[in-house]
Scaffold this motif. Structure first.
Motif, PDB file in Angstrom:
ATOM      1  N   VAL A 137       3.188 160.478 105.256  1.00 44.96           N
ATOM      2  CA  VAL A 137       3.348 161.304 106.458  1.00 44.96           C
ATOM      3  C   VAL A 137       4.579 160.858 107.240  1.00 44.96           C
ATOM      4  O   VAL A 137       5.392 161.682 107.682  1.00 44.96           O
ATOM      5  CB  VAL A 137       2.087 161.213 107.343  1.00 44.96           C
ATOM      6  CG1 VAL A 137       2.311 161.925 108.680  1.00 44.96           C
ATOM      7  CG2 VAL A 137       0.888 161.807 106.622  1.00 44.96           C
ATOM      8  N   PHE A 138       4.732 159.553 107.403  1.00 50.25           N
ATOM      9  CA  PHE A 138       5.873 159.001 108.134  1.00 50.25           C
ATOM     10  C   PHE A 138       7.189 159.426 107.487  1.00 50.25           C
ATOM     11  O   PHE A 138       8.133 159.859 108.161  1.00 50.25           O
ATOM     12  CB  PHE A 138       5.747 157.477 108.167  1.00 50.25           C
ATOM     13  CG  PHE A 138       6.891 156.767 108.828  1.00 50.25           C
ATOM     14  CD1 PHE A 138       7.025 156.771 110.206  1.00 50.25           C
ATOM     15  CD2 PHE A 138       7.828 156.080 108.082  1.00 50.25           C
ATOM     16  CE1 PHE A 138       8.077 156.107 110.828  1.00 50.25           C
ATOM     17  CE2 PHE A 138       8.878 155.409 108.677  1.00 50.25           C
ATOM     18  CZ  PHE A 138       9.007 155.426 110.053  1.00 50.25           C
ATOM     19  N   LEU A 170       8.086 163.274 107.989  1.00 47.63           N
ATOM     20  CA  LEU A 170       8.361 163.818 109.321  1.00 47.63           C
ATOM     21  C   LEU A 170       9.762 164.422 109.357  1.00 47.63           C
ATOM     22  O   LEU A 170      10.728 163.804 108.909  1.00 47.63           O
ATOM     23  CB  LEU A 170       8.245 162.716 110.372  1.00 47.63           C
ATOM     24  CG  LEU A 170       6.831 162.198 110.672  1.00 47.63           C
ATOM     25  CD1 LEU A 170       6.893 160.976 111.574  1.00 47.63           C
ATOM     26  CD2 LEU A 170       5.990 163.290 111.316  1.00 47.63           C
ATOM     27  N   VAL A 201      12.850 159.133 112.766  1.00 48.58           N
ATOM     28  CA  VAL A 201      11.924 158.187 113.373  1.00 48.58           C
ATOM     29  C   VAL A 201      12.178 156.803 112.799  1.00 48.58           C
ATOM     30  O   VAL A 201      12.382 156.650 111.590  1.00 48.58           O
ATOM     31  CB  VAL A 201      10.454 158.591 113.120  1.00 48.58           C
ATOM     32  CG1 VAL A 201       9.512 157.583 113.767  1.00 48.58           C
ATOM     33  CG2 VAL A 201      10.184 159.982 113.658  1.00 48.58           C
ATOM     34  N   ASN A 208      12.320 156.541 108.529  1.00 46.26           N
ATOM     35  CA  ASN A 208      11.969 157.605 107.596  1.00 46.26           C
ATOM     36  C   ASN A 208      13.232 158.229 106.995  1.00 46.26           C
ATOM     37  O   ASN A 208      14.363 157.913 107.375  1.00 46.26           O
ATOM     38  CB  ASN A 208      11.064 158.648 108.261  1.00 46.26           C
ATOM     39  CG  ASN A 208      11.780 159.460 109.317  1.00 46.26           C
ATOM     40  OD1 ASN A 208      12.906 159.152 109.705  1.00 46.26           O
ATOM     41  ND2 ASN A 208      11.124 160.518 109.784  1.00 46.26           N
ATOM     42  N   ARG A 227      12.111 157.686 118.300  1.00 46.79           N
ATOM     43  CA  ARG A 227      12.426 158.996 117.729  1.00 46.79           C
ATOM     44  C   ARG A 227      13.751 159.482 118.283  1.00 46.79           C
ATOM     45  O   ARG A 227      13.974 159.459 119.495  1.00 46.79           O
ATOM     46  CB  ARG A 227      11.334 160.016 118.073  1.00 46.79           C
ATOM     47  CG  ARG A 227      11.458 161.313 117.282  1.00 46.79           C
ATOM     48  CD  ARG A 227      10.770 162.452 117.989  1.00 46.79           C
ATOM     49  NE  ARG A 227      11.478 162.851 119.199  1.00 46.79           N
ATOM     50  CZ  ARG A 227      10.994 163.688 120.119  1.00 46.79           C
ATOM     51  NH1 ARG A 227       9.791 164.183 119.983  1.00 46.79           N
ATOM     52  NH2 ARG A 227      11.701 164.001 121.193  1.00 46.79           N
TER      53      ARG A 227
END
Length: 409
Positions: A11-12, A15, A19, A32, A127
């Motif tokens: 998931v990371f 994105l 991030v 990421n 972020r």
């Protein structure tokens, strides 16, 4: 799908926004794919290295201080435990394959703390929103003058917001100092109680700009009795400190005329309903009868007191717990329980900062407290208080206040 089945690493990496994860020392712990793509870097060039080493400010543009601002923000988040949505700012990025050549870039970052089980900040989530194209689009092709004007206007607004943010931080810091001074002034110093030794401790939260509303009290009552109470007000800062003082004084007065802890807490519940900010406050009151060697107690939503017996066994006084103050629409009679003790036992009252940790069941914290009490069974109140704080409070502190009262019976 159960949460345990989710691949958070995937998931990371998936994105769409850039991030990064930092340690509290501002070393990249992970980034990421979107971050690497936007920054034009490989994972090996970033992960494990300090922020300033990976993305320094352009030495040829001393007025562009975006990276230093980012470091200041991350350090502030690590120290206070608050998130920080930074204002629009510019920091340029050196081309990875063209040493000494920098690309003008504009960003809108946000930095968020990630807490560990002990309540302290362990990672920083960063972020990045690259708004360079937006700035260029607003300027238009061939409109260098308009672009210069737009850039100047944007950075004027950004500086104004930064100044406001700095003033707010300074105001919060001053409020913390005043609230802490007020709270400490209202908390009583330990004194001899019918020849029983006692110790009290108060530790303000760290990683937060304001202290909270934890309090304690202990005093003699007629008939060879001693009252010991602790409580916790919802909220923080000067307002919570003021409410704390009102509730402590009200319970002290009620305890002197009430027929036991339950009746005193019932009176406090009635009073709390007229005090703004007292809703859902918790409190526990124990009354020790030194002649009959009994402890009567009642709790309004507060963690249970502990009794450390001379043989090292620990009992939690959890048989008389009702909801917090003002939690029900109408006042209600509160329950009370009683337990016996032997000479040499110790009564320990505390607030949740001593045992509660994020993402951890309260029973784990109570077990940790019981183990620590058993290990230090023979210690006097002062030594025992210091030992409990050393064993149970992380070296970096917690994000909640801690009040602690120990009375050797």
């Amino acid at each position: 799908m159960e949460p345990s089945e989710i691949d958070y690493e995937a998931v990371f990496q998936a994105l769409p926004g850039a991030v990064a994860l930092f340690t509290t020392d501002l070393v990249y712990a992970d980034v990421n794919e979107a971050f690497l793509r936007i920054m034009g870097r490989t994972r090996e060039q970033v992960v494990g290295r300090h922020l300033a080493d990976v993305f320094p400010d352009d030495p040829k543009s001393p007025t562009v201080t975006g990276m230093r601002q980012l470091q200041d923000s991350l350090r502030w988040v690590a120290t206070t435990g608050y998130r920080d949505a930074m204002t629009l700012h510019r920091y340029d990025v050196e081309y990875p394959d063209r040493s000494g050549i920098w690309e003008e870039r504009y960003w809108s970052p946000i930095n968020v703390p990630i807490f560990g089980p002990d309540g302290r900040v362990v990672l920083l989530l960063h972020r990045e929103e690259d708004i360079t194209e937006l700035i260029r689009a607003r300027s238009g092709p061939g409109s260098g003058e308009r672009r210069t004007v737009l850039e100047a206007e944007l950075f004027t607004r950004a500086r104004e917001l930064q100044e406001v943010t700095q003033r707010l931080r300074q105001a919060h810091a001053r409020e913390r100092e005043v609230a802490l001074s007020l709270q400490q002034a209202m908390l009583p110093d330990p004194r001899p109680l019918r020849h029983h030794r006692s110790a009290v401790r108060y530790r303000p939260a760290v990683g937060a700009l304001n202290v909270c509303g934890d309090w304690y009290d202990l005093f003699d009552l007629p008939g060879d009795r001693i009252a010991v109470a602790v409580g916790d007000v919802v909220g923080c800062g000067l307002a919570a400190a003021g409410v704390m003082g009102q509730l402590r004084s009200a319970l002290s007065a009620a305890s002197r005329v009430a027929d036991g802890p339950a009746q005193a807490l019932h009176a406090l519940d009635l009073y709390a309903r007229s005090v703004d900010g007292a809703e859902s406050a918790t409190a526990v009151l124990s009354v020790i009868d030194c002649t009959n060697r009994t402890i009567a107690y009642s709790s309004a939503g507060h963690p249970p007191p502990a009794v450390l017996h001379p043989d090292g066994a620990v009992d939690f006084l959890d048989q008389a717990t009702d909801p917090p103050l003002g939690a029900r629409p109408e006042p209600f009679p509160r329950i009370q329980a009683e337990t016996a003790f032997t000479e040499g036992a110790a009564l320990v009252l505390y607030t949740d900062g001593l045992i509660e940790r994020r993402c951890e069941d309260i029973d784990v914290g109570e077990t940790r407290l019981a183990d620590a009490l058993t290990r230090h069974q023979g210690a006097g109140p002062e030594t025992l208080a210091d030992a409990l704080l050393a064993d149970l409070i992380p070296p970096a502190g917690t994000t909640d206040d801690t009040a602690l009262v120990i009375l050797r019976l």
